[in-house]
Design a protein around this motif. Structure first.
Motif, short mmCIF file in Angstrom:
data_model
loop_
_atom_site.label_atom_id
_atom_site.label_comp_id
_atom_site.label_asym_id
_atom_site.label_seq_id
_atom_site.Cartn_x
_atom_site.Cartn_y
_atom_site.Cartn_z
N ASN A 1 -5.90 -3.48 -0.34
CA ASN A 1 -5.10 -3.71 -1.43
C ASN A 1 -3.92 -2.65 -1.59
O ASN A 1 -2.82 -2.78 -2.31
CB ASN A 1 -5.73 -3.88 -2.68
CG ASN A 1 -6.27 -2.47 -3.42
OD1 ASN A 1 -6.89 -1.66 -2.43
ND2 ASN A 1 -6.27 -2.24 -4.61
N HIS A 2 -4.24 -1.49 -0.71
CA HIS A 2 -3.40 -0.27 -1.08
C HIS A 2 -2.55 0.06 0.27
O HIS A 2 -1.93 1.22 0.14
CB HIS A 2 -4.30 0.89 -1.34
CG HIS A 2 -5.00 1.34 -0.02
ND1 HIS A 2 -5.87 0.60 0.74
CD2 HIS A 2 -5.23 2.55 0.53
CE1 HIS A 2 -6.41 1.20 1.71
NE2 HIS A 2 -5.90 2.32 1.62
N ASN A 3 -2.33 -0.88 1.28
CA ASN A 3 -1.74 -0.53 2.10
C ASN A 3 -0.92 -1.98 2.59
O ASN A 3 -0.67 -2.79 1.96
CB ASN A 3 -2.39 0.05 3.31
CG ASN A 3 -3.34 -1.02 3.89
OD1 ASN A 3 -3.25 -2.10 3.48
ND2 ASN A 3 -4.45 -0.29 4.65
N GLY B 1 -0.28 6.12 0.95
CA GLY B 1 1.19 6.76 0.10
C GLY B 1 1.42 8.03 0.87
O GLY B 1 2.49 8.20 1.28
N LYS B 2 0.57 8.62 1.29
CA LYS B 2 0.75 10.04 2.06
C LYS B 2 1.41 9.80 3.48
O LYS B 2 2.12 10.49 3.81
CB LYS B 2 -0.56 10.91 2.07
CG LYS B 2 -0.42 12.10 2.81
CD LYS B 2 -1.76 13.06 2.53
CE LYS B 2 -1.50 14.34 3.20
NZ LYS B 2 -2.94 15.17 3.46
N TYR C 1 1.55 4.33 -3.58
CA TYR C 1 0.55 3.99 -2.84
C TYR C 1 -0.84 4.56 -3.14
O TYR C 1 -1.90 4.27 -3.48
CB TYR C 1 0.75 3.48 -1.28
CG TYR C 1 1.49 2.01 -1.09
CD1 TYR C 1 1.03 1.07 -1.35
CD2 TYR C 1 2.83 2.37 -0.71
CE1 TYR C 1 1.76 -0.23 -0.83
CE2 TYR C 1 3.58 1.32 -0.52
CZ TYR C 1 3.05 0.01 -0.38
OH TYR C 1 3.80 -1.02 -0.14
N SER C 2 -0.40 6.04 -3.29
CA SER C 2 -1.70 6.96 -3.53
C SER C 2 -2.39 6.86 -5.01
O SER C 2 -3.10 7.30 -5.00
CB SER C 2 -1.00 8.26 -3.23
OG SER C 2 -0.78 8.55 -1.77
N GLU C 3 -1.55 6.24 -5.72
CA GLU C 3 -2.01 6.09 -7.01
C GLU C 3 -3.01 4.71 -7.20
O GLU C 3 -3.62 4.63 -8.23
CB GLU C 3 -0.84 5.92 -8.06
CG GLU C 3 -0.12 7.02 -8.07
CD GLU C 3 0.98 7.02 -8.91
OE1 GLU C 3 1.49 5.76 -9.63
OE2 GLU C 3 2.03 7.62 -9.01
N ILE C 4 -3.05 3.98 -6.10
CA ILE C 4 -3.98 2.73 -6.05
C ILE C 4 -5.24 2.92 -5.70
O ILE C 4 -5.63 3.69 -4.84
CB ILE C 4 -3.20 1.53 -5.33
CG1 ILE C 4 -1.85 1.29 -5.59
CG2 ILE C 4 -4.27 0.36 -4.94
CD1 ILE C 4 -1.08 0.52 -4.41
N GLU D 1 10.87 -1.65 4.70
CA GLU D 1 10.84 -0.88 6.04
C GLU D 1 10.79 0.60 5.91
O GLU D 1 11.18 1.48 6.87
CB GLU D 1 11.86 -1.12 7.22
CG GLU D 1 11.97 -2.72 7.35
CD GLU D 1 10.86 -3.10 8.28
OE1 GLU D 1 10.20 -2.26 8.79
OE2 GLU D 1 11.00 -4.40 8.58
N SER D 2 10.14 0.88 4.76
CA SER D 2 10.12 2.54 4.55
C SER D 2 11.36 3.31 4.69
O SER D 2 11.36 4.56 5.05
CB SER D 2 9.09 3.14 5.08
OG SER D 2 8.42 4.28 4.47
N GLY D 3 12.56 2.68 4.15
CA GLY D 3 13.90 3.30 4.56
C GLY D 3 14.12 3.41 5.87
O GLY D 3 14.99 4.53 6.14
#
Length: 298
Positions: A111-113, A145-146, A153-156, A273-275
């Motif tokens: 769920n987190h990626n 997230g990292k 994403y790191s907060e999930i 696309e992560s920028g």
């Protein structure tokens, strides 16, 4: 070569400096200009500003593949949510095998990626199912997230879900993915650009259209082959849903599947696309940046 790749992947995953250096080099190679945080003008620069200093607490909720389903239901759109057969902190072979036998083909994901996602069918071997379990359980150990410098994403809280499989149109190898880029304007109006991914599993290509489905001669990462499409059933409904689900954000990408007029929610994305979208022209990157008129951090 496999050893070299493993070492490179290990270094990349564990070195923030190396990841940043690689991103900036990749960005220049793909976009043709150096990324800067000063006076951001392009779409990709504004994505980077959002990644560096996000300010909207909904980013983490709506990036969580499980939590966002509840959020969409609370918005009153339960009919577009894809059924979840299972969710939990881990999954084993026996559990997954029984779900497949009872429900048929499924998608297994974290769920987190953003993947990888496993399509598992009734014809899969036990070994394939075990490998998929091992992989998705291991995914929970990675701070996505990292890894992508997208801190929401790191907060999930990582977990696993098994989801109902949707089937593509006849004569198409994969689901047609409708991705609406929704930009809130300074005056409160909304501008929307649609991109559609075709044949993701065989010969991935991508085309861009305006709200009236006029083709835009813009490419990003993948070639643009299809320049004209028939208007999907309930397209106007899908467009309005995208605008409604994106209204809490200065920009969001809202993804749907549309199977013979039946609309299914895919996901919300806040850093396309992560920028590092790599448009075929700086002018298009700037044009999309001009559409993004409100605070990129929100």
């Amino acid at each position: 070569m496999n050893t070299i790749r493993k070492v490179r992947r290990y270094l990349y995953n564990n070195s923030n400096l190396l990841r940043r250096c690689w991103f900036y080099l990749s960005f220049y190679r793909r976009n043709g200009y150096f990324l800067t945080a000063l006076n951001p003008a392009t779409f990709n620069e504004k994505v980077h500003i959002r990644k560096s200093n996000p300010s909207n607490p909904l980013f983490s909720i709506c990036s969580d593949k499980l939590a966002v389903k509840k959020w969409v239901v609370e918005k009153g759109f339960s009919e577009i949510v894809i059924e979840t057969y299972y969710s939990g902190r881990n999954i084993d072979f026996t559990t997954l095998k029984s779900i497949i036998l009872e429900k048929g083909d499924v998608l297994l994901k974290a769920n987190h990626n953003s993947g990888p996602v496993h399509l598992l069918t009734e014809s899969c071997s036990d070994e394939e199912i075990k490998c998929a379990c091992d992989d998705v359980n291991q995914q929970l150990e990675v701070d996505y997230g990292k890894l992508k410098n997208e801190p929401w994403y790191s907060e999930i809280s990582p977990c696993i879900l098994v989801e109902k499989r949707l089937y593509p149109h006849p004569n198409e190898s994969s689901l047609r993915d409708y991705k609406f880029h929704v930009f809130k304007q300074s005056n409160g109006d909304v501008k929307t650009i649609l991109h559609i991914d075709f044949d993701r599993d065989e010969a991935h290509h991508r085309s861009f259209f305006d709200e009236k489905l006029n083709w835009i001669p813009m490419t990003s990462i993948y070639p643009s082959i299809i320049t004209k499409i028939e208007k999907p059933k309930n397209f106007d409904t899908m467009l309005e849903l995208a605008k409604t689900l994106a209204k809490d954000f200065s920009y969001a990408r809202v993804d749907f599947y549309n199977i013979d007029g039946k609309i299914y929610f895919g996901e919300l994305t806040f850093a396309h696309e992560s920028g590092d979208a790599g448009f075929n022209s700086y002018a298009y990157d700037k044009w999309l940046g001009d559409l993004w008129q409100q605070d990129p951090r929100a």
